[in-house]
Design a protein around this motif. Structure first.
Motif, mmCIF file in Angstrom:
data_model
loop_
_atom_site.group_PDB
_atom_site.id
_atom_site.type_symbol
_atom_site.label_atom_id
_atom_site.label_comp_id
_atom_site.label_asym_id
_atom_site.label_seq_id
_atom_site.Cartn_x
_atom_site.Cartn_y
_atom_site.Cartn_z
ATOM 1 N N LYS A 16 -7.584 8.000 16.132
ATOM 2 C CA LYS A 16 -6.574 7.571 17.096
ATOM 3 C C LYS A 16 -6.319 6.072 16.984
ATOM 4 O O LYS A 16 -5.170 5.622 17.049
ATOM 5 C CB LYS A 16 -7.002 7.932 18.518
ATOM 6 N N LEU A 20 -2.780 4.236 16.017
ATOM 7 C CA LEU A 20 -2.183 3.187 16.856
ATOM 8 C C LEU A 20 -1.999 1.886 16.084
ATOM 9 O O LEU A 20 -0.959 1.236 16.208
ATOM 10 C CB LEU A 20 -3.050 2.944 18.093
ATOM 11 N N HIS A 54 -3.793 13.745 18.861
ATOM 12 C CA HIS A 54 -3.847 12.537 19.683
ATOM 13 C C HIS A 54 -2.516 12.222 20.369
ATOM 14 O O HIS A 54 -2.500 11.697 21.485
ATOM 15 C CB HIS A 54 -4.276 11.335 18.830
ATOM 16 N N PHE A 55 -1.403 12.520 19.701
ATOM 17 C CA PHE A 55 -0.073 12.199 20.232
ATOM 18 C C PHE A 55 0.834 13.408 20.022
ATOM 19 O O PHE A 55 1.204 13.710 18.894
ATOM 20 C CB PHE A 55 0.507 10.968 19.525
ATOM 21 N N ALA A 64 2.325 4.355 23.935
ATOM 22 C CA ALA A 64 0.984 3.796 23.698
ATOM 23 C C ALA A 64 1.076 2.445 22.984
ATOM 24 O O ALA A 64 0.299 1.528 23.264
ATOM 25 C CB ALA A 64 0.142 4.778 22.882
ATOM 26 N N TYR A 65 2.032 2.317 22.081
ATOM 27 C CA TYR A 65 2.272 1.042 21.392
ATOM 28 C C TYR A 65 2.666 -0.043 22.389
ATOM 29 O O TYR A 65 2.100 -1.134 22.400
ATOM 30 C CB TYR A 65 3.354 1.244 20.325
ATOM 31 N N GLU A 67 2.195 -0.056 25.637
ATOM 32 C CA GLU A 67 1.064 -0.305 26.536
ATOM 33 C C GLU A 67 -0.028 -1.115 25.845
ATOM 34 O O GLU A 67 -0.690 -1.937 26.474
ATOM 35 C CB GLU A 67 0.514 1.013 27.064
ATOM 36 N N GLY A 68 -0.220 -0.911 24.547
ATOM 37 C CA GLY A 68 -1.194 -1.705 23.793
ATOM 38 C C GLY A 68 -0.777 -3.159 23.711
ATOM 39 O O GLY A 68 -1.605 -4.069 23.863
#
Length: 194
Positions: A16, A20, A54-55, A64-65, A67-68
């Motif tokens: 994961k 990412l 995972h996605f 997620a990108y 949010e990262g």
């Protein structure tokens, strides 16, 4: 049995995290819509089944990108607050950090503005994630100016964020040194009002 220091320091990254990291790099460098899932799978060296484990969709990976990237900014503030007790020093460090980012090789502008530009619908989950970040950022900058003692911390935050956005755009499509100098001048002007 002796275990090498290298083996204990850096275990292999989970799949994961590899997905990412690959998506983060490709989305930022090439644009979210131009990078397909197959390209991310190949770059992360995972199987399609692992990716979808995972996605469940590309949109979830994009969120997620974003949010990262948001976490990186929040972590930066937490680190600076632990390092520096003076809010003015934190504001100057922020502008210095933005300038450093704008002159580094491979700079492509603000990742949040770039993501928002690719999703016209304000209710799309990616735009919502960008808005969550921007709202938090505005409140954090306003609080910083409140700590500095600025008489109008909300206005000061608006001014700095607008100057920041302009400097990041100008740093990408124009002269990053000039854009950084203008951002420093904007901060100096805002601080002189305190």
């Amino acid at each position: 049995m002796v275990i090498s220091a290298r083996a204990t320091i850096r275990p292999p990254a989970p799949s994961k995290i590899k997905i990412l990291a690959t998506a983060d790099e490709l989305f930022y460098e090439e644009g979210i819509h131009t990078v397909g899932v197959d390209r991310i799978i190949a770059g992360a060296r995972v199987t399609k089944a692992t990716f979808y484990k995972h996605f469940r969709s590309k949109d979830l990976l994009i969120i997620a990108y974003v949010e990262g990237r948001d976490r990186q900014v929040r972590d930066w503030f937490a680190e600076k607050e632990a390092e520096l007790s003076d809010p003015t020093a934190i504001a100057r460090a922020l502008v210095d950090s933005i300038n450093s980012e704008a002159v580094r090789p491979g700079f492509r502008g603000d990742p949040f503005i770039n993501a928002a530009a690719q999703f016209a619908d304000e209710t799309h989950p990616v735009r919502v994630a960008v808005t969550v970040h921007r709202d938090w950022y505005a409140k954090r900058i306003e609080e910083l100016f409140r700590q500095i003692g600025h008489p109008r911390p909300g206005d000061a935050a608006d001014d700095l964020i607008l100057a920041r956005d302009g400097a990041l755009a100008g740093g990408y499509v124009g002269d990053p040194i000039a854009a950084g100098a203008a951002l420093h001048r904007a901060l100096d002007h805002i601080l002189s009002e305190s």
